[in-house]
Design an enzyme around this catalytic site. Structure first.
Site, short mmCIF file in Angstrom:
data_model
loop_
_atom_site.label_atom_id
_atom_site.label_comp_id
_atom_site.label_asym_id
_atom_site.label_seq_id
_atom_site.Cartn_x
_atom_site.Cartn_y
_atom_site.Cartn_z
N ASN A 234 28.50 53.54 21.50
CA ASN A 234 27.99 52.63 20.48
C ASN A 234 29.09 52.17 19.52
OD1 ASN A 234 25.71 51.16 19.62
ND2 ASN A 234 25.44 52.53 17.86
N HIS A 274 17.83 56.68 19.58
CA HIS A 274 18.78 57.66 19.08
C HIS A 274 18.01 58.80 18.41
CE1 HIS A 274 22.47 55.03 19.41
NE2 HIS A 274 21.49 54.16 19.56
N GLU A 356 16.02 55.30 15.44
CA GLU A 356 16.22 56.75 15.26
C GLU A 356 14.83 57.38 15.31
OE1 GLU A 356 19.16 58.01 15.06
OE2 GLU A 356 20.46 56.34 14.49
#
Length: 540
Positions: A234, A274, A356
């Site tokens: 990333n 993530h 996330e």
């Protein structure tokens, strides 16, 4: 326990884009000092002298190491710092991470998670069980040769249609495996419910959903953030502000596979999964000055809407006290460079979020069912957002009725969405409840615009464009030429030259040929007459 993302954020905000070794060492031992103080209940002053001595000794040791080892893949830094160090070859090492040690705790936590072999088997088993609505394919291989398997879900998998496409990518960081577990569960849940759940049926029948459970299988196997070469994927994409990833020879195979994938499929929306926090992150991820502050992209409102779609569908993400509404601008949280989501938006016309999905990067396996229940509706609603909002339609030529691969722009938003070549279809995500002026353009055709009031559901608007006159086409082609001399633009120019009234060129060539022949005949006849006259004057 310290939130992993907070810890990363503290580190990355203190380091330059290239990652300076002195700051990295001091940061690590600052954490150590804080932990010693906490565990031993000692005052900071009692630790300062010894810690300074220890940092000094270890810093000298780190300076003797190769830059690839001493520099981590941290975020942060300023543009001026980057530009001042740009001549340093170590700049290209910014994506390289410090080696992680396999602690017994990490090994224990990995128990119960699918191995790479288990994941491949799960993907192929899904393909056999749900073959009527799926296709299994690979976009490439990891550094260690592990196939990057993708599940495509649609009522016509593998076929090109005038429908939007959405993709999910999991396990970007090897030590954040929750995404790969959730995405396999998502695929199976869709397979089991697409005949009875209206939302799932709509996704299957009206879009193409592509699921890549793991883009970093090597990092997962090694239980570390980076890939087999310890590169943070990333931070590996070309960046709009810094040229740190422009060298294709240093690009990782996983990154190259994603870039090639997006050159072949026109995705409307996307998200990567993530772990280590609970928030929906949207562009921009970086800033032009390299500093931490809110930095909006042209479609900031639309991205905030998409991020809120995920957050508000989640069990508790929108209740966050750290992130209002459970969403954040990436650069406002902490700036990074070479991020996947910014590259998607700039180069592929794809609206991507960074999700996330769990506070713990690597939770115990028995927490996965709960995390699935918390994220299930969010995953479904975000995938369906490419159908449920925005303006969609097709662009046609009025003279032939054929689809046109034109462009869609929205007045006041500096961004262009391309229509497909086969069907002329476009899919423009927008915030509901607003008025927009939508314009369709296509080289060689007159542009058309219309004003719409977008409700809570998506709207369909087709455009029929009229051809420009011959003069208008010629003026556009000459004024729009690319003087850079690229082979593709030269080829395009030649094609335009010969396709502009080909019949006229044929007639001109025939007339020119006829004129030359006639002139030659006249010349021959004149020569014959002169020869005959000279012959008559000669004595017998």
């Amino acid at each position: 326990t310290i939130n992993p993302k907070k810890k990363e954020r503290r580190k990355e905000s203190q380091n330059a884009v290239a990652g300076r070794s002195e700051e990295t060492v001091i940061d690590r031992f600052s954490d150590c000092r804080e932990n010693l103080q906490k565990w031993c209940n000692l005052p900071v002053e009692a630790l300062s002298s010894s810690m300074k001595l220890l940092v000094g000794v270890l810093f000298s040791f780190f300076l003797a190491l190769p830059s690839a080892v001493a520099r981590g893949g941290e975020r942060g830094g300023t543009l001026s710092e980057y530009e001042n160090d740009r001549s340093n070859v170590a700049i290209t090492k910014a994506r390289v991470l410090l080696e992680d040690e396999k602690s017994p705790n990490k090994i224990a936590r990995a128990r119960g998670y699918m191995t790479n072999s288990d994941l491949e088997k799960a993907v192929k088993d899904f393909g056999r069980r749900c073959s009527n609505i799926s296709r299994i394919y690979s976009i490439g291989e990891s550094v260690n040769g592990v196939p990057l398997w993708v599940i495509e879900i649609s009522d016509k998998p593998g076929e090109e249609e005038g429908e939007p496409a959405f993709k999910y990518i999991g396990n970007v960081h090897g030590d954040e495996p929750v995404g790969r577990e959730l995405l396999i569960r998502l695929a199976n849940w869709i397979c089991d419910n697409h005949l009875k759940d209206p939302l799932v049926r709509s996704i299957v029948e009206n879009s193409h959903l592509h699921i890549l459970p793991s883009i970093n299988p090597d990092g997962f196997a090694l239980q570390r953030r980076g890939n087999a070469k310890n590169i943070d994927l990333n931070r590996d994409f070309p960046d709009q502000f810094f040229p740190l990833n422009d060298d294709i020879h240093t690009r990782q195979p996983e990154t190259a596979a994603v870039m090639k994938w997006l050159s072949e499929i026109r995705f409307t929306g996307s998200a990567t999964l993530h772990g280590g926090a609970l928030v929906a992150n949207y562009p921009w991820d970086g800033t032009s000055d390299g500093r931490k502050h809110y930095y909006s992209c042209p479609d900031d409102d639309t991205f905030r809407f998409l991020a809120s779609t995920y957050s508000q569908s989640h069990r508790n993400m929108s209740l966050s006290t750290e992130f209002p509404g459970g969403i954040t601008n990436g650069a406002f949280w902490y700036p990074i460079y070479g991020a996947m989501q910014d590259w998607n938006y700039i180069h592929a016309g794809c609206f991507e979020l960074t999700l996330e999905v769990s506070d713990d990067k690597w939770p115990m396996i028995d927490e996965i069912p709960t995390l699935w229940e918390h994220n299930k509706m969010s995953l479904l609603n975000l995938a369906a957002s490419v159908l449920k909002t925005g303006v969609h339609g097709r662009i046609f030529a009025s003279d032939s009725g054929t689809p046109l691969p034109g462009f869609i722009t929205i007045k006041g938003i500096n961004y262009t969405v391309n229509a497909g070549r086969a069907f002329g279809d476009y899919h423009r995500l927008l915030v509901p409840g607003e008025r927009y002026e939508v314009m369709a353009t296509m080289p060689g055709y007159k542009s058309k615009a219309t004003t719409i009031s977008l409700g809570e559901t998506a709207m369909t608007v087709d455009f029929i464009l009229d051809p420009e006159t011959t003069t208008e086409r010629y003026l556009w082609r000459t004024s729009g030429c690319n003087c850079g001399g690229s082979s593709s633009s030269s080829k395009f120019g030649l094609e335009m030259f010969w396709t502009l009234h080909f019949e006229v060129y044929v007639v001109i060539i025939i007339l020119l040929f006829w004129f030359l022949i006639r002139r030659r005949l006249k010349s021959n006849l004149s020569n014959d007459k002169q020869h005959a006259a000279r012959s008559s004057l000669l004595p017998a």
